[in-house]
Design a protein around this motif. Structure first.
Motif, PDB file in Angstrom:
ATOM      1  N   ILE A 162      42.122  43.546  36.127  1.00  0.00           N
ATOM      2  CA  ILE A 162      42.364  42.213  35.587  1.00  0.00           C
ATOM      3  C   ILE A 162      43.773  41.717  35.900  1.00  0.00           C
ATOM      4  O   ILE A 162      43.967  40.554  36.255  1.00  0.00           O
ATOM      5  CB  ILE A 162      42.125  42.210  34.059  1.00  0.00           C
ATOM      6  N   ALA A 163      44.758  42.616  35.814  1.00  0.00           N
ATOM      7  CA  ALA A 163      46.148  42.177  35.904  1.00  0.00           C
ATOM      8  C   ALA A 163      46.797  42.407  37.261  1.00  0.00           C
ATOM      9  O   ALA A 163      47.672  41.645  37.661  1.00  0.00           O
ATOM     10  CB  ALA A 163      46.971  42.888  34.823  1.00  0.00           C
ATOM     11  N   ILE A 164      46.396  43.453  37.990  1.00  0.00           N
ATOM     12  CA  ILE A 164      47.137  43.833  39.199  1.00  0.00           C
ATOM     13  C   ILE A 164      46.380  43.518  40.475  1.00  0.00           C
ATOM     14  O   ILE A 164      46.887  42.824  41.355  1.00  0.00           O
ATOM     15  CB  ILE A 164      47.493  45.337  39.149  1.00  0.00           C
ATOM     16  N   LEU A 165      45.143  44.011  40.596  1.00  0.00           N
ATOM     17  CA  LEU A 165      44.420  43.875  41.860  1.00  0.00           C
ATOM     18  C   LEU A 165      44.176  42.420  42.276  1.00  0.00           C
ATOM     19  O   LEU A 165      44.284  42.110  43.466  1.00  0.00           O
ATOM     20  CB  LEU A 165      43.100  44.654  41.790  1.00  0.00           C
ATOM     21  N   PRO A 166      43.850  41.497  41.357  1.00  0.00           N
ATOM     22  CA  PRO A 166      43.699  40.103  41.802  1.00  0.00           C
ATOM     23  C   PRO A 166      44.988  39.531  42.375  1.00  0.00           C
ATOM     24  O   PRO A 166      44.967  38.763  43.335  1.00  0.00           O
ATOM     25  CB  PRO A 166      43.291  39.370  40.512  1.00  0.00           C
ATOM     26  N   ALA A 167      46.132  39.913  41.799  1.00  0.00           N
ATOM     27  CA  ALA A 167      47.411  39.420  42.305  1.00  0.00           C
ATOM     28  C   ALA A 167      47.716  39.994  43.684  1.00  0.00           C
ATOM     29  O   ALA A 167      48.342  39.336  44.518  1.00  0.00           O
ATOM     30  CB  ALA A 167      48.532  39.778  41.328  1.00  0.00           C
ATOM     31  N   LEU A 168      47.272  41.224  43.940  1.00  0.00           N
ATOM     32  CA  LEU A 168      47.500  41.837  45.247  1.00  0.00           C
ATOM     33  C   LEU A 168      46.535  41.297  46.294  1.00  0.00           C
ATOM     34  O   LEU A 168      46.785  41.424  47.491  1.00  0.00           O
ATOM     35  CB  LEU A 168      47.360  43.362  45.138  1.00  0.00           C
ATOM     36  N   GLY A 169      45.413  40.725  45.843  1.00  0.00           N
ATOM     37  CA  GLY A 169      44.482  40.082  46.769  1.00  0.00           C
ATOM     38  C   GLY A 169      43.765  41.039  47.692  1.00  0.00           C
ATOM     39  O   GLY A 169      43.463  40.710  48.834  1.00  0.00           O
ATOM     40  N   VAL A 170      43.454  42.263  47.232  1.00  0.00           N
ATOM     41  CA  VAL A 170      42.812  43.253  48.080  1.00  0.00           C
ATOM     42  C   VAL A 170      41.300  43.199  47.915  1.00  0.00           C
ATOM     43  O   VAL A 170      40.783  43.064  46.809  1.00  0.00           O
ATOM     44  CB  VAL A 170      43.322  44.678  47.757  1.00  0.00           C
TER      45      VAL A 170
END
Length: 496
Positions: A162-170
């Motif tokens: 929810i917090a990290i992977l969407p921001a990294l866009g992977v």
């Protein structure tokens, strides 16, 4: 162009990462006190292993946190720091979580650190593969620690997704960037509050599941341990034959409901509890439930046709094991590897599916299959009508090109990694079915593989230590969506 040395970037940039890592190790040391207390209460000498491990973990964590306490991280981490923090945290926590297992009096874990590390990594990544034979005879502290690691890993991957992977866009996760920020803020005003809400829902589901197991006939200890690993879609059990140890249909159906609950997006639960019934039409949820229903019906028909079970038992075992594999839980109610070649082929394919994004489930994830279906549909329409315009939409929104590209690259990279791991395992003289199923089981965080060694009736204990380390890396790789780990092996990442 001048190259910037590693030290120029790493020394100042690692300080906030190490501060956060220190805090997590302190929390891990506190979690070790739970199995310690259980061993003390049952007069088991393994409490010493947890006491020593907790002390070491606390000392290292507190030292890191205090030495970096002046680091300012209020503004958030940079993209590069986030890429470093995520795999470093999971790897470090797994190493320290393995300490009490390795220091315990349980011979199977003491004989090799590879066994303890494999078990800890399998727990934290909610994979559920085990190297322990004779689980029913294992110390209670060890059993509870395994379950606790999976419970912590489950809530950890929800937070990461929810917090990290969407921001990294992977891997197309950026598709849920607005879902995890803008739309979530419409449900609750602050990110911290939605995190607290998800945590309370996760805890509430666990308590309800434990009570249901207890009422259905489990002991209190077994009910709590299995509730931890059911909601986390993780799969560790307190018995070698998993939930097949209990013949009660009620226990199996409770597990089916619990596994499905853990495989749904937890942000969806927050919205439902806030009265947003529109989210009941969530695309991932509908596709997952529809797919599971079709496969369960087909497998039930197969079991009745082959006269392995009568209809009620066929439906129960089909539903239980199909849901277990699709949600990457890894429980087993029976050895489905003995259901014939058709069943083995079906379950092998199910290992590649996975649950919903923002859930505790692993695998490729349902939304990626939806995106690929949209891409293929659009491509076929273009073949028929070259001048036509066919927008690709998902959940009522046009799919951005970067999301489509990320999903396509993810699929490519997933099968490249899967092939490489399979070949690496075969280099250790493992047969193809064992190698291929172990590779996908680790990458998708499913747990048991197929075949006589690592199938539902077996475990990973006979495998060489080198294979266990390879599979541990594969578990981490799959749990963190491939890119987050592999990008660290690019020299360019550490420059500039």
């Amino acid at each position: 162009m001048a190259r910037v040395s590693l030290d120029n970037w790493a020394l100042p940039a690692l300080r906030p990462i190490l501060q956060l890592l220190g805090g997590m190790l302190v929390a891990l040391s506190a979690a070790m006190l739970i199995p310690l207390a259980v061993d003390v209460a049952t007069r088991n000498e393994d409490w010493k292993a947890f006491a020593i491990s907790s002390g070491i973990t606390f000392a290292v964590g507190a030292s890191l946190f205090l030495s970096m306490r002046r680091t300012k991280i209020a503004g958030g981490l940079s993209l590069r720091q986030a890429f470093v923090l995520t795999p470093l945290t999971w790897l470090t926590v797994a190493l320290f979580a393995a300490l009490p297992l390795y220091l315990s009096d349980y011979a199977q874990l003491r004989e090799s650190f590879a066994n303890a590390f494999f078990e800890a990594m399998s727990g934290l990544t909610t994979t559920g593969a085990t190297v322990i034979v004779g689980l029913q005879d294992a110390p209670p502290g060890v059993l509870l620690w395994r379950a606790t690691l999976q419970w912590l890993g489950g809530i950890g991957i929800i937070a990461t997704a929810i917090a990290i992977l969407p921001a990294l866009g992977v891997g197309g996760m950026q598709l849920f960037r607005t879902e995890s920020s803008d739309r979530s803020e419409k449900v609750l005003p602050r990110v911290r509050e939605i995190a607290l809400a998800i945590g309370l829902i996760y805890l509430g589901f666990t308590v309800v599941c434990a009570m249901a197991y207890r009422l259905a006939g489990m002991t209190t200890f077994d009910a709590v341990a299995h509730a931890f690993t059911t909601i986390a879609t993780a799969g560790f059990s307190t018995h070698d034959n998993s939930l097949g140890h209990w013949t009660s249909p009620a226990i199996h159906w409770i597990a089916v409901v619990g596994m499905l609950a853990g495989a749904m997006p937890f942000v969806l639960y927050v919205r439902l509890f806030r009265g947003s019934l529109d989210d009941l039409r969530n695309s991932q949820v509908r596709v997952l439930l529809g797919f599971v229903t079709v496969v369960v019906i087909a497998m039930t028909a197969w079991l009745v046709h082959t006269e392995r079970y009568d209809f009620p038992d066929a439906l129960r075992h089909a539903a239980f094991n199909v849901v277990s594999v699709v949600t990457t839980t890894g429980f087993a109610s029976t050895d489905y590897g003995a259901w014939g070649n058709v069943a083995v082929g079906v379950f092998f394919g199910l290992m590649f599916v996975g649950g919903c994004t923002g859930s505790t489930a692993g695998g490729v994830k349902i939304f990626r299959y939806e995106v690929m279906a949209k891409v293929l549909h659009s491509h076929f329409l273009h073949l028929l009508y070259p001048r036509g315009v066919f927008p690709r939409t998902y959940a009522g929104r046009v799919l951005p090109d970067d999301v489509v590209g990320s999903v396509v690259v993810f699929f490519t990279l997933f099968f490249v990694c899967y092939s490489a791991i399979t070949i690496a395992l075969m280099a250790f003289d493992l047969d193809f079915l064992t190698s291929a199923s172990a590779a996908v089981s680790a990458l998708s965080n499913v747990g048991p593989g197929l075949g006589p060694i690592i199938g539902p009736a077996g475990n990973f204990q006979p495998l060489p230590d080198a294979v266990k380390y390879i599979l541990s890396f594969a578990m981490l790789l799959g749990r963190l969506e491939l890119f987050t780990v592999l990008i660290l092996f690019m020299p360019r990442f550490w420059r500039g």
